[in-house]
Design an enzyme around this catalytic site. Structure first.
Site, PDB file in Angstrom:
ATOM      1  N   ASP A 528       5.809   2.607   3.323  1.00 54.10           N
ATOM      2  CA  ASP A 528       5.073   2.153   2.149  1.00 54.10           C
ATOM      3  C   ASP A 528       4.790   3.665   1.488  1.00 54.10           C
ATOM      4  O   ASP A 528       4.767   4.687   2.072  1.00 54.10           O
ATOM      5  CB  ASP A 528       3.660   1.567   2.537  1.00 54.10           C
ATOM      6  CG  ASP A 528       2.858   2.257   3.511  1.00 54.10           C
ATOM      7  OD1 ASP A 528       3.274   2.900   4.277  1.00 54.10           O
ATOM      8  OD2 ASP A 528       1.615   2.208   3.079  1.00 54.10           O
ATOM      9  N   GLU A 529       4.387   3.657   0.034  1.00 57.98           N
ATOM     10  CA  GLU A 529       3.916   4.812  -0.787  1.00 57.98           C
ATOM     11  C   GLU A 529       4.762   5.930  -0.452  1.00 57.98           C
ATOM     12  O   GLU A 529       4.150   7.005   0.046  1.00 57.98           O
ATOM     13  CB  GLU A 529       2.499   4.778  -0.280  1.00 57.98           C
ATOM     14  CG  GLU A 529       1.722   3.589  -0.681  1.00 57.98           C
ATOM     15  CD  GLU A 529       0.257   3.863  -0.277  1.00 57.98           C
ATOM     16  OE1 GLU A 529      -0.583   3.079  -1.004  1.00 57.98           O
ATOM     17  OE2 GLU A 529      -0.153   4.702   0.455  1.00 57.98           O
TER      18      GLU A 529
END
Length: 843
Positions: A528-529
Site C-alpha cells: 500500500d501507499e
C-alpha cells in the site's frame, strides 16, 4: 572606539560559548515547553491549500546566551512556514523536525517565553496526535542527548489515562474543525443525550455475544456447574479444546468424576459451515455436537457466555449456531509502536472468547521491524529500536515521539521463540496468524537495517555478501516523499537484491511456522501507499518501457514467489489496483480499505467480482485507531472518520456497503451519496469476511491499546459472526443517501431493540468479565439532558455504570435535583475505575 571593542568582544564571547554536559542536563530539566494548537483550519500561506496554525513557547527560569543547543521533536505533518526569526525549523525525515537558534537568536531571558508560531500541512485535531519526548542535543552531537522533562507524558491517577502537560487545553471549535465546511460537533454530554439511545433494561437478558443463529431457553430450571464437569469426548482430541477448558477452569469449573456430564461429539452435518455447532444444556447434562473441533471450541465459549460472572448457574437452553463469515479478523500494528508478547497472547485469548479467528500481525513498517529473521540480525538489532542516532547505525530515527530510551515500550521485537509461542498459542485458540512485513513502500526499517548490515560486512572485507541484501540503490536519483513524509522508505523494485531479500525473509517466516508446527497459510505483503522511488533509477529503464506500473510489477512478482511456496498472498486493495489480474494467482486475499464516504464500496465490489477473498476493512468503521467520539481528549486519528463508537460498529452492515450512506456521515459530518449503479456485485459472490484494525502511531502502551480495542471489539465480533435480521439486504444498482429510505422504520426499530439486547449483555455480563481479567477497557461517556419537568437526566450509552457529577462542592453521585447550570463536569464510574472527566462545555 571603546564601545565598538566591547560589542566585538561580547559577540566573540557569545559565539564561543558551548554547552557542557552539565549545562545540557540542566536545560533539559528546566526548559518549559508549551504547545498550543491555535486553529485547525488556518488561513494558509499562498502555496498551501490546507494547514493548521500552532505555537511553541520555550521558557527557561534562568538566562542562557548559548546558541549551540538544538531540539528534535515529532510533528506528524511537516511544518511549512514559521514566523519567529530567532529560530530555524527544519524537517529531517518522516515526522522528525529540528529547532535550532538562528543567527538572530538573542538568548533566553529568565522567565520570558520565546514563542515560535508556525503553519503545518493538513491538520491535527486530537491531542494524541501531538507527540511527546522532545530531545535536547548540542549542535555537534558531542554530548549525551536528553529528553526535555516538560515534554514527557504523565498518567492521571484517577482515570489511568495519559495526560500531556506540554499541550495547552483544547477548548474551541476552531481547534476541532478542519475546514470551513466541517460541521463536526464537539461531542460532549449534551450532544450524547441528543444522539444516543438510553439503555432501557436494568438487568441483562438471556443471551451471549456474539449472538447465536438460534437460541431458546427451554425451561426456568438452572444447571449448577460449581461442582465441576465430567468430560466425555467422541471423535475430538482434547488438545483442540484445551484452551476453552482452561478458560472454564479460571472461573472454577474443573473436571470431576461427580461433575455435570459434558458430552462433546464431532458429527458433520451437511449443508452447514465447518464451525457450526449445537449446544444443549439440561439437568441431565450438557451436550455439544459440532462439525469440527473449531465448532466444539466455540460451543464451549458459548457456554462460558451464558454465565453472568456472579455464579456458575446457567439456564437450560438449546443453541444452534453457525458463523456468518468464514474470516473474522483483527489486525494489530506492532511496527509503529511495539506491542508486548503478553499483549498479543492476551488479545488472542479475548479474540477466541468472542469467536474471532484471524490475527493479522503487522510486523514491519517504516518505524520498526519486529520479527527476528535467521541470518539477518540487523533487522531487529537496528530496526527493532528507535532512539537518537542520526547516523542510524544503532537504531532508527526517533519518529513518533519515541524519545531516546531503547528500553521504552515503543521498542522491541519478537525473537524466534516468541513468535513460535504466539503461533502455538493462537493455534490452540483456533486463530490463524497472518504475518505482514510491508513492502515495497513502508520499508524504511528494512532499508536502514540492511544498510547497517552492508557497513558491517564491508568493514570485514566481505563485499559480495554485503551486497547480497543491500536495499539502497545509490544510482537512483528519484526525489520523492511518502504519505508519511519519508524520502527513503521504498524498495527499488528493479534490483535483484530486493527479491533476494524478500525470499530470505519469506523462507525465514515459513521456517518459523514449520518449527511451530503451524503452517503458514497466508502471507500479507502490504503493497500500500507506495511512493514510486525508482522512477529515475537506471536499473528501471527497461522495466519502465514494459510495465505501466512498477508497483504492479512488484506485486505480481512477489505474489508468484509467495504462491510458489504454497502460501496464499494477501495485500491491501490500493496496491492490488495496480496489478494485471491475469498475472496474479487465483487465490488472492484483498483487504479493501477505501473510505465508504468516498465510494469505498466500488473497489470492494470490483475485487469481490474478481472472486478474490475480499476482507472488508473500511476505515469508517473497522479502524479502531480512530476516536470513540469526536472530542480532543479521545485518542485517535481523524482522516477517515471523526468517531467510531461501539454503536457504530454494531450498526455495520458489511454485506451492503453503500447502504451506510443512509445512516452515516463523512469526516466533515456531512451526509453523502453512495452510487452503486455502475459497480454492482455479480450474482452469487460475497466477501469472505471482515477485519478490525488497530494501527499504533498514537498508541505507545499496551494499556492504551486495550482502551482502543474494548468494548468496540465485542461489537465487531457480533457483526463478524452474526448477520442480524434488520440488516438491509443488498440489491444491485441502487443509489443511497439520507433521503433514499431503503432502511425503513421497521428495520430501524428492530435494530434499536437488538442494540438494547447487546448493550445489556455487554454492560452487565461481559465488561465485568474483562475487568476481572485486568483489561483496561474504555469507561463510557455520559449523556446529560433535561426532562420535561426540568430535572436532569443522566445515562451512559452502555449500562452498568455509576454516574458522578462535579459542582462547586466537588464530586458527588448524580441526581436530577441539581440545576444544569451548576454542573461543572461529569464522569462514569465502575468500582475503582473512573472514566474520562467531561467538562460541561456549551459546544
Amino acid at each position: 572606539m571603546v564601545k565598538y571593542l566591547i560589542v566585538v568582544l561580547f559577540i566573540i564571547s557569545f559565539n564561543a560559548l558551548a554547552l557542557e554536559q552539565v549545562d545540557l542536563d540542566k536545560m533539559s530539566r528546566q526548559l518549559d515547553v508549551k504547545y498550543t494548537l491555535i486553529e485547525a483550519n488556518a488561513t494558509c500561506p499562498a502555496y498551501v491549500t490546507q494547514c493548521y496554525l500552532s505555537e511553541l513557547a520555550l521558557t527557561l527560569p534562568y538566562d542562557l546566551l548559548d546558541k549551540s543547543w538544538v531540539i528534535y521533536f515529532s510533528q506528524l505533518m511537516p511544518i511549512i512556514h514559521g514566523s519567529n526569526q530567532q529560530f530555524d525549523i527544519t524537517h529531517i525525515n518522516g515526522d522528525l523536525h529540528k529547532i535550532s537558534p538562528s543567527e538572530s537568536f538573542t538568548g533566553f531571558i529568565a522567565g520570558k517565553a520565546h514563542k515560535l508560531r508556525f503553519y503545518t500541512q493538513n491538520s491535527q485535531i486530537t491531542r494524541s496526535e501531538f507527540m511527546p519526548n522532545y530531545l535536547l542535543s548540542d549542535a555537534k552531537q558531542a554530548l549525551a542527548t536528553k529528553v526535555i522533562v516538560s515534554t514527557l507524558v504523565d498518567e492521571d491517577t484517577t482515570t489511568g489515562l495519559e495526560t500531556q502537560p506540554y499541550l495547552e487545553p483544547f477548548t474551541t471549535l476552531s481547534q476541532l474543525r478542519t475546514s470551513k465546511s466541517d460541521k463536526t460537533p464537539w461531542m460532549g454530554p449534551r450532544y450524547h443525550f441528543e444522539n444516543s439511545h438510553k439503555p432501557l433494561k436494568t438487568s441483562f437478558p438471556e443471551g451471549i455475544i456474539p449472538k447465536p443463529s438460534a437460541m431458546q431457553v427451554t425451561s426456568d430450571k438452572k444447571v449448577d456447574l460449581s461442582g465441576g464437569i465430567r468430560l466425555v469426548l467422541n471423535g475430538i482430541k482434547r488438545d483442540r479444546i484445551s484452551a476453552a477448558l482452561g478458560r472454564m477452569s479460571t472461573v472454577g469449573i474443573n473436571e470431576r468424576e461427580s461433575g455435570v456430564l459434558l458430552d462433546i461429539s464431532l458429527r458433520k452435518k451437511s449443508g452447514t459451515r465447518d464451525e457450526a455447532y449445537t449446544l444443549l444444556v439440561t439437568e441431565a447434562g450438557i451436550y455439544i455436537t459440532a462439525n469440527t473441533s473449531s465448532g466444539a471450541f466455540y460451543a464451549l465459549q458459548s457456554l462460558m457466555g451464558l454465565f453472568d460472572g456472579k455464579s456458575l448457574l446457567v439456564n437450560e437452553v438449546e443453541i444452534k449456531d453457525s458463523p456468518h463469515y468464514e474470516f473474522r479478523g483483527l489486525h494489530i500494528d506492532t511496527a509503529r509502536n511495539f506491542r508486548s508478547k503478553q499483549f498479543v497472547l492476551d488479545t488472542i485469548k479475548h479474540m477466541a472468547s468472542y469467536k474471532l479467528n484471524r490475527l493479522h500481525l503487522h510486523l514491519a513498517d517504516d518505524e520498526g521491524w519486529r520479527l527476528e529473521i535467521d541470518g539477518l540480525p540487523e533487522l531487529t538489532e537496528v530496526g527493532g529500536y528507535r532512539c537518537f542516532d542520526l547516523s542510524e547505525q544503532n537504531c532508527l530515527l526517533p519518529q513518533l515521539g519515541a524519545g531516546n530510551d531503547k528500553g521504552s515500550s515503543v521498542n522491541g521485537y519478537y525473537n524466534r521463540q516468541d513468535y513460535i509461542d504466539i503461533l502455538r498459542y493462537a493455534d490452540k485458540h483456533h486463530i490463524t496468524v497472518i504475518p505482514s512485513l510491508d513492502m515495497p513502500g513502508h520499508s524504511r526499517a528494512a532499508i536502514v537495517s540492511m544498510e547497517a548490515r552492508y557497513r558491517r560486512l564491508t568493514a570485514l572485507g566481505k563485499y559480495e555478501a554485503a551486497q547480497k541484501y543491500r536495499l539502497v540503490d545509490t544510482d537512483d536519483k528519484t526525489v520523492y516523499r511518502s504519505i508519511q513524509h519519508y524520502n527513503d522508505n521504498t524498495l527499488n523494485v528493479c534490483l535483484p537484491q530486493t527479491y533476494a531479500f524478500i525470499d530470505k525473509v519469506l523462507n525465514g517466516v515459513q521456517g518459523l511456522h514449520r518449527q511451530a508446527g503451524v503452517p503458514l497459510n497466508t502471507y500479507h505483503i502490504g503493497a500500500d501507499e507506495t511512493a514510486g522511488a525508482w522512477l529515475n533509477s537506471p536499473a528501471c529503464k527497461t522495466l519502465l518501457k514494459t510495465y505501466g506500473s512498477l508497483n504492479g510489477y512488484f506485486i505480481e512478482r512477489v505474489s508468484q514467489m509467495v504462491t510458489a511456496k504454497g502460501v496464499q498472498v494477501a495485500a491491501w486493495s490500493d496496491g492490488l489496483g495496480d496489478v494485471r489480474v491475469h498475472n496474479m494467482p487465483t487465490n488472492v486475499q484483498s483487504n479493501v480499505w477505501g473510505t465508504l464516504a468516498e465510494g469505498g464500496h466500488v473497489v470492494s465490489h470490483e475485487h469481490i467480482n474478481r472472486k478474490w477473498q475480499v476482507v472488508i476493512s473500511n476505515p469508517d468503521v473497522t479502524y479502531f485507531d480512530f476516536p470513540y467520539t469526536s472530542h480532543p481528549m479521545e485518542r485517535g486519528n481523524h482522516w477517515a472518520t471523526r468517531a467510531v463508537d461501539t454503536r457504530k460498529v454494531f450498526e455495520f452492515m458489511p454485506d451492503n456497503l453503500p447502504a451506510h450512506a443512509e445512516v452515516w456521515r463523512n469526516s466533515r459530518y456531512h451526509h453523502y451519496e453512495a452510487n452503486d449503479t455502475q459497480s454492482g456485485l455479480n450474482e452469487g459472490v460475497t466477501a469472505a469476511g471482515i477485519q478490525a484494525h488497530l494501527w499504533s502511531e498514537m498508541i505507545r502502551t499496551d494499556k492504551q491499546a486495550e482502551y482502543m480495542l474494548y468494548p468496540r471489539l465485542l461489537a465487531f465480533a457480533e457483526r463478524a459472526w452474526h448477520k442480524p435480521k434488520w440488516a438491509l439486504e443488498y440489491k444491485k444498482g441502487r443509489i443511497y443517501s439520507v433521503s433514499s429510505e431503503y432502511f425503513d422504520k421497521t428495520a430501524q426499530l428492530e435494530r434499536d431493540a437488538d442494540w438494547q439486547r447487546f448493550i445489556s449483555i455487554l454492560g452487565y455480563k461481559e465488561l465485568p468479565k474483562l475487568a476481572k481479567e485486568g483489561v483496561f477497557y474504555r469507561i463510557p461517556h455520559v449523556a446529560i439532558g433535561l426532562h420535561k419537568n426540568g430535572e436532569m437526566i443522566f445515562f451512559t450509552p452502555i449500562p452498568g455504570f455509576d454516574i458522578e457529577i462535579k459542582t462547586a462542592q466537588g464530586w458527588q453521585p448524580a441526581h436530577g435535583g441539581i440545576p444544569l447550570a451548576h454542573l461543572r463536569a461529569v464522569r462514569a464510574r465502575k468500582g475503582d475505575r473512573v472514566g474520562r472527566t467531561q467538562l460541561m462545555h456549551n459546544h
